[in-house]
Design a protein around this motif. Structure first.
Motif, mmCIF file in Angstrom:
data_model
loop_
_atom_site.group_PDB
_atom_site.id
_atom_site.type_symbol
_atom_site.label_atom_id
_atom_site.label_comp_id
_atom_site.label_asym_id
_atom_site.label_seq_id
_atom_site.Cartn_x
_atom_site.Cartn_y
_atom_site.Cartn_z
ATOM 1 N N LEU A 59 4.869 4.339 -4.911
ATOM 2 C CA LEU A 59 5.594 2.971 -5.224
ATOM 3 C C LEU A 59 4.783 1.840 -5.670
ATOM 4 N N SER A 60 3.540 2.076 -5.304
ATOM 5 C CA SER A 60 2.579 1.049 -5.356
ATOM 6 C C SER A 60 2.387 0.848 -6.763
ATOM 7 N N ARG A 61 2.724 1.420 -7.771
ATOM 8 C CA ARG A 61 2.548 1.432 -9.138
ATOM 9 C C ARG A 61 3.385 0.332 -9.626
ATOM 10 N N MET A 62 4.417 -0.221 -8.842
ATOM 11 C CA MET A 62 5.297 -1.339 -9.235
ATOM 12 C C MET A 62 4.648 -2.753 -9.123
ATOM 13 N N ALA A 63 3.567 -2.881 -8.372
ATOM 14 C CA ALA A 63 2.640 -4.288 -8.098
ATOM 15 C C ALA A 63 2.332 -4.753 -9.463
ATOM 16 N N LYS A 64 2.253 -5.936 -9.438
ATOM 17 C CA LYS A 64 1.817 -6.569 -10.758
ATOM 18 C C LYS A 64 0.444 -7.173 -10.429
ATOM 19 N N THR A 65 -0.108 -7.068 -9.439
ATOM 20 C CA THR A 65 -1.594 -7.471 -9.147
ATOM 21 C C THR A 65 -2.228 -6.509 -8.640
ATOM 22 N N PRO A 66 -3.751 -6.591 -8.781
ATOM 23 C CA PRO A 66 -4.605 -5.328 -8.046
ATOM 24 C C PRO A 66 -4.312 -5.370 -6.448
ATOM 25 N N GLN A 67 -4.236 -4.058 -6.257
ATOM 26 C CA GLN A 67 -4.010 -3.687 -4.968
ATOM 27 C C GLN A 67 -5.332 -2.987 -4.138
ATOM 28 N N SER A 68 -5.268 -3.010 -3.004
ATOM 29 C CA SER A 68 -6.355 -2.370 -1.934
ATOM 30 C C SER A 68 -5.895 -1.697 -0.762
ATOM 31 N N LEU A 69 -6.526 -0.531 -0.633
ATOM 32 C CA LEU A 69 -6.067 0.222 0.599
ATOM 33 C C LEU A 69 -7.250 0.481 1.592
ATOM 34 N N GLY A 70 -6.814 0.442 2.576
ATOM 35 C CA GLY A 70 -7.920 0.524 3.868
ATOM 36 C C GLY A 70 -7.135 1.607 4.868
ATOM 37 N N GLY B 54 0.852 -1.156 0.027
ATOM 38 C CA GLY B 54 -0.008 -0.163 -0.076
ATOM 39 C C GLY B 54 0.926 1.335 0.019
ATOM 40 N N CYS B 55 1.878 1.372 0.866
ATOM 41 C CA CYS B 55 2.769 2.737 0.845
ATOM 42 C C CYS B 55 4.127 2.554 0.817
ATOM 43 N N GLY B 56 4.323 1.589 0.281
ATOM 44 C CA GLY B 56 5.997 1.322 -0.075
ATOM 45 C C GLY B 56 6.294 0.158 -0.873
ATOM 46 N N ALA B 57 7.426 -0.519 -0.683
ATOM 47 C CA ALA B 57 7.738 -1.564 -1.527
ATOM 48 C C ALA B 57 8.293 -2.531 -0.557
ATOM 49 N N ALA C 28 13.077 -6.642 2.876
ATOM 50 C CA ALA C 28 13.129 -5.203 3.086
ATOM 51 C C ALA C 28 11.949 -4.403 2.675
ATOM 52 N N TRP C 29 11.593 -3.462 3.429
ATOM 53 C CA TRP C 29 10.415 -2.470 3.166
ATOM 54 C C TRP C 29 10.789 -1.179 3.039
ATOM 55 N N ILE C 30 10.409 -0.420 2.223
ATOM 56 C CA ILE C 30 10.913 1.029 1.926
ATOM 57 C C ILE C 30 9.693 1.784 1.929
ATOM 58 N N MET C 31 9.550 3.056 2.848
ATOM 59 C CA MET C 31 8.402 3.887 2.662
ATOM 60 C C MET C 31 9.157 5.298 2.666
ATOM 61 N N PRO C 32 8.683 6.138 1.640
ATOM 62 C CA PRO C 32 9.222 7.479 1.637
ATOM 63 C C PRO C 32 8.434 8.148 2.535
ATOM 64 N N VAL C 33 8.799 9.387 3.184
ATOM 65 C CA VAL C 33 8.332 10.274 3.947
ATOM 66 C C VAL C 33 8.683 11.684 3.686
ATOM 67 N N PRO C 34 7.751 12.803 3.877
ATOM 68 C CA PRO C 34 8.162 14.061 3.424
ATOM 69 C C PRO C 34 9.059 14.591 4.405
ATOM 70 N N GLY C 35 9.275 14.256 5.537
ATOM 71 C CA GLY C 35 10.054 14.857 6.446
ATOM 72 C C GLY C 35 10.897 14.041 7.408
ATOM 73 N N ARG C 36 11.645 14.564 8.361
ATOM 74 C CA ARG C 36 12.411 13.649 9.339
ATOM 75 C C ARG C 36 11.511 12.843 10.131
ATOM 76 N N ALA C 37 11.705 11.543 10.198
ATOM 77 C CA ALA C 37 10.731 10.779 10.595
ATOM 78 C C ALA C 37 11.177 9.973 12.143
ATOM 79 N N THR C 38 10.304 9.832 12.960
ATOM 80 C CA THR C 38 10.713 8.827 14.056
ATOM 81 C C THR C 38 9.821 7.595 13.923
ATOM 82 N N VAL C 39 10.530 6.383 14.327
ATOM 83 C CA VAL C 39 9.899 5.268 14.097
ATOM 84 C C VAL C 39 10.000 4.448 15.568
ATOM 85 N N GLU C 40 8.789 3.891 15.659
ATOM 86 C CA GLU C 40 8.632 2.936 17.020
ATOM 87 C C GLU C 40 7.556 1.948 16.788
#
Length: 366
Positions: free
Chosen positions: A228-239, A30-33, A74-86
């Motif tokens: 990045l979801s445009r790289m998917a080869k099969t239909p995608q869904s978002l919730g 949904g929001c990354g690769a 591995a999973w990659i997600m772009p973010v518009p600013g400096r991020a914190t992760v927990e």
């Protein structure tokens, strides 16, 4: 003999093609690769995300359900600013699922339908209707071990540098990724790069629900990375569960079907992870579902804006049943029976009047 050899070569080539498909190194979600190691396959069966935006800060809590045979990914997600992760709290999703559960109602119909007596009976009910800019091409601005995740927060000014850094950490990424991340590089976005490995250690595979991740960054607009979801080869869904001051809606469809709102309304959580995410204040919750039958048509990230009105909505599932009285006697049957009796009575009365007139002497006829 040569004919048999050619057939064997052809069969081997077809087999190799199928094996290559199974170990395809990149899968969009949904929001990354999502990328497995070179000899494995992984797929995101479901992704659920909660987005909290207060006009200044955005928080995304996401949980992946994965399948396949990969021991590392591995999973990659772009973010518009400096991020914190927990790590996030899995109970958050249980709370939201309960809050947005469809309302069940029963509605009655007068005339019998398929499944009602005297027609043949069928089973089942119908349902109604997500300041960078460092001098080096890639900079590591933070790294943490969180549950199943080895999280690296990166800056990148060169899409190929990002690709090379990730490959140096043990993952072979598709060449197309450099092209797809270039718009983010041009906008000076940063990246959250995560290495996933099961807690069980060597020999375990990534499967089922992974620990939720909570990503926080400053943003003056509510954006959910989807490109990045445009790289998917099969239909995608978002919730998406969106928590904000008002009812929110996507600005555009970004190449998918029309988004469907499945819940909209103010919630006031007293305690638990939802109350913590909402800072203990009432918030407007909007639940949105969207499908992407052709992921290659995704042309942007989702930007969400306030809807014109904070109109509440809850999806309703109706159970239709035949209108009855007493011990399940259909009202239509009583009505039809009463009408038949009345008609029969009227016919009898008319017949009696006709007979009386026919018996009168001719001279007494009116």
């Amino acid at each position: 003999m040569w004919s048999k050899r050619r057939i064997l070569i052809l069969l081997f080539a077809l087999f190799a093609t199928q094996v290559g498909a199974l170990v395809n190194p990149a899968y969009a979600c949904g929001c990354g690769a999502m990328i497995p190691d070179g000899q494995s396959r992984i797929g995101v069966d479901r992704e659920t995300s909660v987005v909290r935006w207060d006009g200044r800060t955005e928080q995304i809590v996401m949980r992946f359900t994965v399948g396949g045979n990969a021991q590392r990914a591995a999973w990659i997600m772009p973010v518009p600013g400096r991020a914190t992760v927990e790590l996030g709290d899995g109970e958050l999703f249980d709370e939201l699922r309960e809050l947005t559960r469809p309302e069940h109602r029963t509605r009655s119909h007068f005339w019998p339908r398929d499944g009602d007596w005297p027609f043949s009976r069928t089973t089942g009910d119908g349902a109604g209707a997500p300041a960078p800019g460092a001098a080096p091409p890639v900079g590591v601005v933070g790294r943490e071990q969180l549950g199943d995740f080895d999280v690296a927060r990166l800056t990148a000014t060169d899409p190929d540098a990002l690709k090379n850094w990730l490959e140096s950490n043990g993952f072979r990424l598709p060449d197309r990724l450099a092209t797809e991340v270039k718009p983010y590089v041009d906008q000076h976005w940063e990246y959250v790069a995560v290495r996933l490995a099961p807690r069980g250690g060597q020999g375990k595979v990534l499967r089922g629900d992974l620990d939720p991740l909570k990503i926080r960054f400053d943003s003056d607009r509510l954006v959910y990375p989807m490109r990045l979801s445009r790289m998917a080869k099969t239909p995608q869904s978002l919730g998406l569960y969106v928590l904000a001051d008002h009812r929110m809606e996507p600005a555009t469809t970004i190449g998918g079907s029309a988004p469907e709102v499945t819940f909209a309304g103010t919630v006031e959580p007293d305690d638990g992870p939802l109350a913590a995410l909402a800072d203990g204040k009432p918030v407007f919750l909007t639940a949105i579902e969207q499908r992407f039958p052709e992921p290659g048509r995704i042309d942007a990230d989702h930007e969400l804006r306030a809807a014109p009105k904070d109109t509440p909505y809850r999806r309703t599932i109706y159970r239709d049943e035949l209108l009855t009285v007493g011990d399940g006697i259909p009202v239509w049957l009583l009505t039809v029976s009463a009408a038949a009796v009345a008609l029969a009575g009227a016919a009898c009365a008319q017949a009696r009047r006709t007979r009386r007139r026919s018996r009168r002497p001719a001279g007494l006829a009116a």
